[in-house]
Design a protein around this motif. Structure first.
Motif, short mmCIF file in Angstrom:
data_model
loop_
_atom_site.label_atom_id
_atom_site.label_comp_id
_atom_site.label_asym_id
_atom_site.label_seq_id
_atom_site.Cartn_x
_atom_site.Cartn_y
_atom_site.Cartn_z
N THR A 1 44.63 47.14 36.46
CA THR A 1 44.66 48.21 37.46
C THR A 1 44.52 47.63 38.86
OG1 THR A 1 43.70 49.76 35.87
CG2 THR A 1 43.53 50.35 38.20
N LEU A 2 43.58 46.71 39.03
CA LEU A 2 43.36 46.07 40.33
C LEU A 2 44.60 45.29 40.77
CD1 LEU A 2 41.58 45.31 42.72
CD2 LEU A 2 40.56 43.52 41.28
N LEU A 3 45.17 44.50 39.87
CA LEU A 3 46.36 43.71 40.22
C LEU A 3 47.54 44.61 40.57
CD1 LEU A 3 46.13 40.82 37.60
CD2 LEU A 3 45.55 40.73 40.05
N HIS A 4 47.68 45.73 39.88
CA HIS A 4 48.75 46.69 40.21
C HIS A 4 48.59 47.22 41.63
CE1 HIS A 4 51.68 49.89 39.84
NE2 HIS A 4 50.73 50.75 40.22
N LEU A 5 47.37 47.54 42.01
CA LEU A 5 47.12 48.01 43.37
C LEU A 5 47.39 46.90 44.39
CD1 LEU A 5 43.88 50.03 42.64
CD2 LEU A 5 46.08 51.00 43.34
N GLN A 6 46.96 45.69 44.07
CA GLN A 6 47.20 44.57 44.99
C GLN A 6 48.69 44.29 45.15
OE1 GLN A 6 44.88 41.23 43.63
NE2 GLN A 6 43.02 42.02 44.58
N ASP A 7 49.47 44.52 44.11
CA ASP A 7 50.91 44.30 44.18
C ASP A 7 51.59 45.20 45.20
OD1 ASP A 7 50.87 42.28 42.32
OD2 ASP A 7 51.54 43.54 40.65
N GLN A 8 50.94 46.29 45.58
CA GLN A 8 51.50 47.21 46.58
C GLN A 8 51.28 46.71 48.00
OE1 GLN A 8 50.67 51.42 45.68
NE2 GLN A 8 49.92 50.70 43.71
N CYS A 9 50.50 45.64 48.12
CA CYS A 9 50.24 45.04 49.42
C CYS A 9 51.23 43.91 49.65
CB CYS A 9 48.81 44.50 49.49
SG CYS A 9 47.55 45.78 49.28
N GLN A 10 51.47 43.61 50.92
CA GLN A 10 52.39 42.53 51.27
C GLN A 10 51.89 41.20 50.72
OE1 GLN A 10 52.57 41.29 55.48
NE2 GLN A 10 54.73 41.91 55.35
N VAL A 11 50.62 40.92 50.96
CA VAL A 11 49.97 39.72 50.44
C VAL A 11 48.48 40.02 50.37
CG1 VAL A 11 49.68 38.62 52.71
CG2 VAL A 11 49.77 37.20 50.66
N VAL A 12 47.82 39.45 49.36
CA VAL A 12 46.37 39.58 49.22
C VAL A 12 45.79 38.19 49.00
CG1 VAL A 12 44.46 40.53 47.87
CG2 VAL A 12 46.54 41.90 48.20
N ILE A 13 44.84 37.85 49.85
CA ILE A 13 44.10 36.61 49.68
C ILE A 13 42.69 36.99 49.30
CG2 ILE A 13 43.25 34.53 50.83
CD1 ILE A 13 45.80 34.72 52.61
N THR A 14 42.28 36.60 48.10
CA THR A 14 40.97 36.96 47.58
C THR A 14 40.01 35.81 47.79
OG1 THR A 14 41.99 38.37 45.90
CG2 THR A 14 39.71 37.66 45.50
N ARG A 15 38.83 36.15 48.30
CA ARG A 15 37.80 35.15 48.54
C ARG A 15 36.47 35.65 47.99
NH1 ARG A 15 41.15 31.69 49.43
NH2 ARG A 15 41.87 31.09 51.48
N TRP A 16 35.79 34.77 47.24
CA TRP A 16 34.43 35.05 46.85
C TRP A 16 33.54 34.67 48.03
CZ3 TRP A 16 30.15 31.89 46.75
CH2 TRP A 16 28.99 32.48 46.25
N ILE A 17 32.57 35.54 48.33
CA ILE A 17 31.58 35.24 49.36
C ILE A 17 30.19 35.50 48.79
CG2 ILE A 17 33.08 35.68 51.35
CD1 ILE A 17 31.83 38.48 51.56
N PRO A 18 29.19 34.80 49.28
CA PRO A 18 27.83 35.07 48.80
C PRO A 18 27.39 36.47 49.23
CG PRO A 18 27.83 33.29 50.44
CD PRO A 18 29.24 33.70 50.24
#
Length: 126
Positions: free
Chosen positions: A92-109
């Motif tokens: 579900t999350l990846l499907h939503l992200q696919d609607q974006c031009q680009v998604v850069i995911t970062r883990w943060i503390p």
């Protein structure tokens, strides 16, 4: 566009809430949302899903997004496009992200995700 999400889960009754912080052109947009009752890991995925739904509803598709999460399991699952235990939520999350031009995911503390964390905590009391 920057998207920060976090989930808060009450240990006593498993109620969960999402905190969503969107930063666009220096403007902050804050959202909190009650999530279905779940464990904390599931809630983190549901918070990320809620965050992308909110982003798409508020700003439309084709956004370039920096997505920040303090959930290692969410960040790693998105990076690998695989999760054994959260496959439905991840898809579900990846499907939503696919609607974006680009998604850069970062883990943060957690210490760097204070805004979304506070919103999630507030959401528990809605």
């Amino acid at each position: 566009m920057q998207l920060y999400t976090d989930a808060a889960t009450s240990p006593t009754d498993q109620h969960s809430a999402a905190g969503i912080l969107l930063v666009n052109d220096g403007q902050q947009h804050q959202f909190k949302q009650i999530l279905p009752t779940s464990d904390n890991h599931t809630a983190e995925f549901l918070a990320a899903i809620a965050g992308f739904k909110t982003l798409l509803d508020q700003f439309g598709p084709n956004q370039a997004v920096f997505f920040f999460t303090d959930s290692k399991i969410v960040a790693e699952s998105v990076s690998k496009a695989y999760s054994k235990n959260f496959a439905v939520e991840l898809q579900t999350l990846l499907h939503l992200q696919d609607q974006c031009q680009v998604v850069i995911t970062r883990w943060i503390p957690e210490s760097q995700n204070h805004g979304a964390h506070q919103l999630a905590q507030q959401g528990l009391h809605l």
